[in-house]
Design a protein around this motif. Structure first.
Motif, short mmCIF file in Angstrom:
data_model
loop_
_atom_site.label_atom_id
_atom_site.label_comp_id
_atom_site.label_asym_id
_atom_site.label_seq_id
_atom_site.Cartn_x
_atom_site.Cartn_y
_atom_site.Cartn_z
N GLY A 432 0.81 -1.20 0.00
CA GLY A 432 0.00 0.00 0.00
C GLY A 432 0.84 1.25 0.00
N GLY A 433 0.18 2.39 -0.18
CA GLY A 433 0.86 3.67 -0.17
C GLY A 433 0.20 4.62 0.80
N CYS A 434 0.82 5.77 0.96
CA CYS A 434 0.27 6.77 1.89
C CYS A 434 -0.82 7.58 1.20
CB CYS A 434 1.39 7.69 2.38
SG CYS A 434 2.15 8.70 1.08
N ASN A 435 -1.64 8.21 2.02
CA ASN A 435 -2.75 9.03 1.51
C ASN A 435 -2.45 10.52 1.62
OD1 ASN A 435 -4.46 6.80 0.89
ND2 ASN A 435 -4.91 6.58 3.08
N CYS A 436 -1.18 10.87 1.78
CA CYS A 436 -0.80 12.27 1.91
C CYS A 436 -1.05 12.99 0.59
CB CYS A 436 0.67 12.40 2.30
SG CYS A 436 1.10 11.47 3.79
N VAL A 437 -1.59 14.20 0.68
CA VAL A 437 -1.93 14.95 -0.53
C VAL A 437 -0.94 16.08 -0.77
CG1 VAL A 437 -3.69 16.33 -1.69
CG2 VAL A 437 -4.37 14.40 -0.24
N GLY A 438 -0.79 16.98 0.18
CA GLY A 438 0.12 18.10 -0.01
C GLY A 438 1.57 17.73 0.17
N GLY A 439 1.84 16.71 0.96
CA GLY A 439 3.20 16.29 1.27
C GLY A 439 3.18 15.36 2.46
N HIS A 477 -0.26 8.94 -2.70
CA HIS A 477 -0.96 10.11 -3.21
C HIS A 477 -0.14 11.39 -3.09
CE1 HIS A 477 -4.26 7.22 -2.59
NE2 HIS A 477 -4.91 7.91 -3.52
N CYS A 478 1.06 11.30 -2.51
CA CYS A 478 1.87 12.51 -2.34
C CYS A 478 2.45 12.95 -3.68
CB CYS A 478 2.99 12.25 -1.33
SG CYS A 478 4.08 10.88 -1.78
N PRO A 479 2.80 14.23 -3.80
CA PRO A 479 3.29 14.76 -5.09
C PRO A 479 4.73 14.30 -5.36
CG PRO A 479 3.38 16.46 -3.42
CD PRO A 479 2.67 15.29 -2.78
N PRO A 480 5.20 14.46 -6.60
CA PRO A 480 6.59 14.09 -6.95
C PRO A 480 7.63 14.85 -6.14
CG PRO A 480 5.27 14.40 -8.93
CD PRO A 480 4.43 14.89 -7.79
#
Length: 649
Positions: A432-439, A477-480
């Motif tokens: 699985g991955g994290c659900n962080c959006v902004g960072g 979901h975190c940005p590049p």
């Protein structure tokens, strides 16, 4: 084994014996450090945290150069001679022709310490800096390797501790409502290392070259120069033995930093007109006349006695952690000193420094050469280039191929592989991955997989090596721009694969690489154990990742700092049971040569799958790597499975 040599302090053929200055110990001023943290102070200032000491002297690289100390133990003469016609007749001189001391030191039984010095000593956590001047010569190959390793490990502790301080400060600031000033990691790291007795060259004050420091070595912070003993002044440009340390009141200069801080300085490389210190306001403007005292007098006295000084150049450098770099450029002689009227109309002392011959090229010149090479390579080196990008634009930046030795262009015949190719079944292990959006935050899902927190600081530097690092991947979901995606972003420095007479093919950077920085991935086609055995039977040479030295454990190893430090063991990985075929597809990492004292480490990383048995091999810098210096890896010991290794640097 190295040795010490006498220094003739007579500038002219003497008619009588010139009595050399006798140096008395004196404590240095306290370092300027940032405000204390919230941790309670140590109730006993003389009580340090104890650490287990290795039984093997060769492994105890923080023994204050104990091997040189043993060399020096019986080197100082006790016989005293005086001369009524000499102006220094009240001071002892060395008459033993076998004596190795540059400056005689009084017998400890005859030394009288004032009450004020005794009080000051009781307040200090570290012993005073030595006042014994010595010069180290004739080091053998094994001695040079030993001291290089001492220096490398000490600098590694400094860099990793500084990065840790900054990372912890960033973590603390995320939970603060009112942001406090940022911590100075460079100052804190130096202060802690001084408390633990990890500063080098404290037991002897070395004139000339420092064992373990090479011409061209680069430092990002002034305090690091103090830690390794290159320059003992945190702010002043002239490091010297003070007049109060000398019984005849004559100071001796040992090193200078040339940074263009004075308007009357003239720097032509091999020849420098160095302006003395003093007389400036807070805006670096000359406002009063300089005086022949302190460092200025030390420079004049060093000229008088013919003592060389180390020259460190400091200048602004884009991308540096401190905004500047300091590069060691070798030894210079002070050949002339005079008093002149400066550009501001005030009197200044000037010293002409000439570089001693038969030294390797200045590090500052190499930095400028590499800078020109990055922008106009054909103007700097019209011949020798076989390709301006063997990656064929697969990397973020081009990878040069240079050979001015023969007509071998072998690296052009391989397919360039940016990331390793794994068997399809590796990706069947879902994660699985994290659900962080902004960072990502320090308590997100990926941080927990790493044991809490991230492996990198906000600048992308490796904080501490681990058995394996979980980076955010395609399911996150975190940005590049997330700070937990460092190694998957690809190459950021400009590299050159070059032909070498010593190592065959090698790799060097055209950029200055900071310690802890990501370099590239070691790529190849990953084979299972059964596939690797078949390839080996056919005579193909494979790379076996389980034989790489575990150098990751050295980066961030703070055993000498914290008594309860434990080597990271989580997250854990099983033994790497696969091989890598680089016979047809490879990248620049495959041309890095083997080194027993490498400047690059292998860190295992997972991001695009969760199969811990097949991690990516990511390479990070173990030290500050100047441009044009060859990169080296610890490939481990060669055997019948691994085949022939590259020649050791």
């Amino acid at each position: 084994m190295g040795s010490l040599i006498d220094l003739n302090l007579c500038p002219d053929p003497p008619t009588t014996t010139l009595i050399t200055p006798k140096i008395e110990p004196k404590l240095e001023p306290l370092d300027v450090i940032p405000p204390p943290s919230s941790n309670p102070p140590n109730p006993n200032p003389n009580q340090l945290i104890t650490h287990p000491q290795p039984s093997n002297d060769e492994t105890n690289v923080y023994s204050e150069f104990n091997r040189i100390s043993e060399m020096f133990r019986t080197a100082f003469a006790q016989q005293i001679d005086t001369d009524t016609d000499n102006k220094f007749q009240d001071f002892p001189t060395v008459t033993d022709p076998d004596a190795q001391a540059i400056v005689p030191v009084p017998d400890p039984d005859e030394t009288h310490i004032s009450s004020s010095t005794a009080v000051a000593s009781s307040r200090r956590k570290d012993p005073p800096r030595s006042s014994e001047l010595v010069r180290v010569t004739n080091l053998g190959i094994e001695d040079e390797r030993y001291f290089r390793e001492v220096m490398r490990k000490t600098r590694m502790i400094y860099d990793s501790l500084r990065v840790l301080v900054v990372a912890e400060d960033e973590k603390r600031r995320t939970f603060e409502i009112v942001r406090s000033p940022r911590s100075r990691g460079d100052l804190k790291a130096a202060s802690v290392m001084k408390e633990r007795g990890l500063w080098l060259n404290r037991d002897k004050r070395i004139v000339g070259a420092i064992p373990g420091v090479n011409v061209g070595d680069v430092f990002f912070f002034r305090m690091e120069l103090c830690v390794v003993g290159m320059h003992g002044q945190a702010q002043a440009g002239i490091d010297y033995l003070t007049s109060t340390q000398s019984s005849n009141g004559e100071p001796i200069a040992t090193s200078v930093i040339v940074s263009g801080g004075y308007e009357d300085d003239e720097d032509a490389g091999d020849v420098i007109v160095y302006t003395g210190h003093g007389g400036q306001d807070k805006h670096s403007r000359q406002v009063v006349h300089q005086k022949l005292e302190g460092g200025n007098l030390a420079m004049e006295r060093s000229m008088h006695y013919g003592i060389e000084v180390r020259v460190i150049r400091g200048f602004r450098y884009e991308g540096s952690a401190s905004g500047k770099v300091y590069v060691y450029d070798g030894l210079y002689k002070i050949v002339e000193a005079w008093f002149d009227v400066g550009k501001s109309g005030f009197g200044v002392f000037k010293f002409k420094l000439v570089r001693i011959e038969n030294q390797v090229e200045m590090g500052s010149s190499v930095l400028k050469f590499a800078e020109n090479l990055r922008t106009k390579p054909l103007e700097v080196r019209p011949t020798g280039y076989a390709s301006f990008d063997i990656s064929m634009k697969k990397e973020n930046v081009p990878v040069f191929l240079f050979n001015d030795i023969d007509s071998n262009h072998e690296p052009m015949y391989y397919d360039y592989l940016v990331t390793s190719v794994f068997p399809p079944f590796v990706y069947h292990v879902k994660g699985g991955g994290c659900n962080c959006v902004g960072g990502c935050s320090q308590d997100c899902f990926c941080a927990k997989k790493n044991g809490g927190g991230f492996a990198y600081d906000s600048n992308g530097l490796l904080v501490r090596g681990k058995p394996v690092i979980f980076e955010c991947g395609p399911h996150c979901h975190c940005p590049p721009s997330c700070q937990n995606r460092v190694s998957q972003k690809g190459v950021r420095n400009r590299f050159e694969v070059f032909r070498s007479r010593e190592t065959g093919w090698g790799v060097r950077s055209l950029d200055l690489i900071q310690a802890g920085s990501f370099i590239c991935e070691y790529t190849g086609v990953v084979l299972t154990r059964e596939q690797a055995q078949l390839f080996a039977m056919n005579g193909d040479t494979l790379v076996y990742p389980n034989r790489f030295g575990e150098r990751w454990a050295e980066w961030g190893d703070l055993t000498q700092i914290f008594s309860d430090y434990v080597r990271p063991s989580y997250p854990s990985v099983p033994p790497l049971d696969f091989g890598m075929d680089v016979s047809r597809m490879r990248n620049l990492a495959c041309y890095m040569s083997h080194g027993s004292c490498p400047n690059v480490l292998v860190q295992l990383v997972l991001y695009d799958h969760s199969n811990v048995a097949f991690p990516h091999l990511m390479l990070f810098a173990m030290e500050n790597i100047p441009p044009m210096r060859e990169l080296s890896l610890d490939y481990g010991a060669a055997d019948e499975w691994m085949g022939k290794l590259s020649i050791c640097n």
